[in-house]
Design an enzyme around this catalytic site. Structure first.
Site, short mmCIF file in Angstrom:
data_model
loop_
_atom_site.label_atom_id
_atom_site.label_comp_id
_atom_site.label_asym_id
_atom_site.label_seq_id
_atom_site.Cartn_x
_atom_site.Cartn_y
_atom_site.Cartn_z
N SER A 38 -5.84 1.42 -11.70
CA SER A 38 -6.02 1.03 -10.29
C SER A 38 -6.78 2.09 -9.52
O SER A 38 -6.66 3.29 -9.81
CB SER A 38 -4.64 0.82 -9.65
OG SER A 38 -4.75 0.70 -8.25
N TYR A 77 4.43 4.22 -7.74
CA TYR A 77 3.62 3.22 -8.46
C TYR A 77 2.25 3.83 -8.81
O TYR A 77 1.83 3.82 -9.96
CB TYR A 77 3.42 1.96 -7.62
CG TYR A 77 2.22 1.16 -8.04
CD1 TYR A 77 1.03 1.22 -7.33
CD2 TYR A 77 2.26 0.39 -9.20
CE1 TYR A 77 -0.09 0.53 -7.75
CE2 TYR A 77 1.15 -0.31 -9.63
CZ TYR A 77 -0.04 -0.23 -8.90
OH TYR A 77 -1.15 -0.91 -9.34
N LYS A 82 0.34 5.00 -12.62
CA LYS A 82 -1.00 4.65 -13.12
C LYS A 82 -1.72 5.91 -13.58
O LYS A 82 -2.37 5.95 -14.62
CB LYS A 82 -1.82 3.96 -12.02
CG LYS A 82 -1.38 2.55 -11.69
CD LYS A 82 -1.49 1.62 -12.89
CE LYS A 82 -1.08 0.20 -12.56
NZ LYS A 82 -1.04 -0.67 -13.75
C1 WQD Z 1 -4.92 -4.37 1.85
C2 WQD Z 1 -5.17 -4.07 3.31
C3 WQD Z 1 -3.28 -3.17 4.49
C4 WQD Z 1 -0.78 -6.71 4.20
C5 WQD Z 1 -2.25 -2.32 -3.17
C6 WQD Z 1 -2.07 -1.34 -4.30
C7 WQD Z 1 -3.12 -1.60 -5.34
C8 WQD Z 1 -3.02 -3.02 -5.78
C9 WQD Z 1 -3.29 -3.92 -4.58
C10 WQD Z 1 -1.50 -3.43 -7.60
C11 WQD Z 1 -4.55 -2.75 3.75
C12 WQD Z 1 -3.68 -4.53 5.03
C13 WQD Z 1 -1.83 -5.82 4.07
C14 WQD Z 1 -0.43 -7.19 5.49
C15 WQD Z 1 -2.21 -5.91 6.44
N1 WQD Z 1 -1.73 -3.29 -6.31
N2 WQD Z 1 -2.52 -5.45 5.17
N3 WQD Z 1 -1.16 -6.77 6.56
O1 WQD Z 1 -2.48 -1.64 -0.26
O2 WQD Z 1 -5.00 -1.86 -0.59
O3 WQD Z 1 -3.49 -2.06 -2.55
O4 WQD Z 1 -2.26 -3.64 -3.63
O5 WQD Z 1 -2.26 -3.39 -8.51
O6 WQD Z 1 -2.88 -0.76 -6.45
O7 WQD Z 1 -2.24 -0.05 -3.79
O8 WQD Z 1 -3.53 -3.86 -0.88
O9 WQD Z 1 -3.29 -6.14 0.02
O10 WQD Z 1 -1.39 -4.48 0.37
O11 WQD Z 1 -3.51 -4.21 1.64
O12 WQD Z 1 -2.86 -5.55 7.44
O13 WQD Z 1 0.53 -8.01 5.68
O14 WQD Z 1 -4.56 -5.08 4.10
O15 WQD Z 1 -2.95 -2.28 5.54
O16 WQD Z 1 -5.42 -2.16 4.70
P1 WQD Z 1 -3.63 -2.26 -0.96
P2 WQD Z 1 -2.86 -4.73 0.27
#
Ligand code: WQD
Length: 344
Positions: A128, A153, A157
């Site tokens: 990741s 997590y 990785k």
């Molecule tokens: C994306 C953006 C949030 C939810 C994580 C892991 C990564 C992979 C994918 C496993 C961010 C914003 C999110 C919400 C929001 N996981 N957001 N409201 O955190 O980039 O990555 O998930 O493989 O390894 O780190 O993904 O989709 O959670 O967030 O505003 O209800 O959307 O702040 O900027 P992230 P995400």
């Protein structure tokens, strides 16, 4: 005539199921191992519905080394392994570090030990972009420094990449490719498989589609006070089918002996960054649905912005993401609608 048999751990999961479909459609026989802790068995039926082929399925936990050994003994003709199975919720890992360290690290060790015992060489690891933390330079290349992980997590990785690298360096007859995913979203065009978070979604895309469907009242945008053009965080979103195809290219690189090093790392992203507000705009444009959302304070652990330098992946793997952000958001919506109708 099958191109050979590939073991997919975590194959009933979001990325695992999409990769299984692509493997089958490219002529491979697939064996799936999954403990169904974060996925459901009906996904096997959906894979068969899409491809016309039912993959062999072992419901087992990779922590159970004896059962894993039995699976390998029954499949000595495996040509490679694509290892997805792991716990992957960033927030949950902060609350349950011991579970994450045992589950994600011991399962990796068990799989590698079984591979060595059964002389199986080719291993693709689901890594990741989390390993980069907040890169100092963007776009981020594979040579960027790995930073202190923001969560257990993310740290698993990083550790698993080192477990793979060190095992190969120890002289084990093993080849490995770590694929550093950026943000996979979207679903297969059939709408039969997709992201299926249990409980309240942590990730942006399923929260958007559940809000649009009326399951969630509104989306919370975690902060609009970042140093980005519109103030919201930027990520490199990649269609899960593009991501799945990268796995086939990676395992074939090793099967065909084209890997230049015994251990290689590739960024798997599009090279384009989109903000949260831009993803919302894309969803509204591709679906015609007005999304309800509110801006709330930042989420702990979020980095501000990241997107991939895909040069090495494109040139070395000969793979490039093709689908647009609008195709990603529309396909995610189609899956949400189909899934909700199918469980009514
Ligand atoms: C994306 C953006 C949030 C939810 C994580 C892991 C990564 C992979 C994918 C496993 C961010 C914003 C999110 C919400 C929001 N996981 N957001 N409201 O955190 O980039 O990555 O998930 O493989 O390894 O780190 O993904 O989709 O959670 O967030 O505003 O209800 O959307 O702040 O900027 P992230 P995400």
């Amino acid at each position: 005539m099958s191109k050979g048999k590939i073991l997919v751990t975590g194959g009933t999961g979001y990325i695992g199921s999409h990769t299984t479909v692509e493997l089958i459609e490219q002529g491979y026989e697939v064996v799936i191992i999954d403990n169904l802790s974060n996925s459901q068995e009906f996904v096997i039926d959906r894979i068969e519905q899409i491809t016309g082929v039912r993959p062999k399925f072992y419901k087992l936990d990779l922590l159970d080394a004896e059962s894993l050994d039995q699976c390998f003994a029954e499949n000595t003709d495996l040509k490679g392994i694509i290892h997805f199975a792991a716990a992957k919720a960033v927030g949950e890992s902060v609350k349950k570090p011991l579970y994450y360290y045992r589950n994600n690290l011991q399962t990796m060790i068990n799989v590698l030990e079984a591979m060595i015992k059964y002389n199986l060489e080719n291993f693709v690891f689901s890594s990741s972009c989390t390993v980069y933390g907040q890169p100092d330079e963007l776009p981020v290349t594979e040579n960027a420094p790995v930073k202190t992980a923001e969560s257990p997590y993310g740290y698993t990785k990083q550790v698993n990449e080192n477990i793979l690298k060190d095992t190969i360096a120890s002289g084990a007859k093993l080849k490995g490719i770590a694929l550093r995913y950026f943000n996979p979203i979207g679903a297969h065009h059939s709408g039969l498989i997709g992201e299926l978070p249990i409980g309240v979604p942590a990730n942006l895309m399923p929260f958007i589609t559940q809000t649009a469907y009326g399951i969630r009242e509104q989306l919370s945008v975690f902060g609009d006070d970042y140093s980005t053009p519109d103030g919201s965080c930027i990520r490199d979103y990649i269609h899960v089918v593009d991501l799945a195809k990268a796995h086939i290219v990676a395992i074939e690189r090793m099967i065909d002996g084209k890997n230049k090093e015994a251990y290689e790392i590739f960024n798997i992203g599009t090279g384009n960054g989109f903000s949260v507000f831009e993803v919302i705009k894309s969803f509204e444009k591709s679906t015609g649905i007005k999304l309800h959302y509110k801006v709330v304070p930042r989420r702990a652990g979020d980095i501000e912005q990241i997107w991939a330098d895909t040069t090495i992946g494109n040139n070395e793997l000969g793979w490039k993401a093709e689908k647009s952000i609008d195709e990603m958001t529309l396909s995610a919506w189609k899956w949400e609608q189909n899934y909700r109708k199918s469980i009514q």
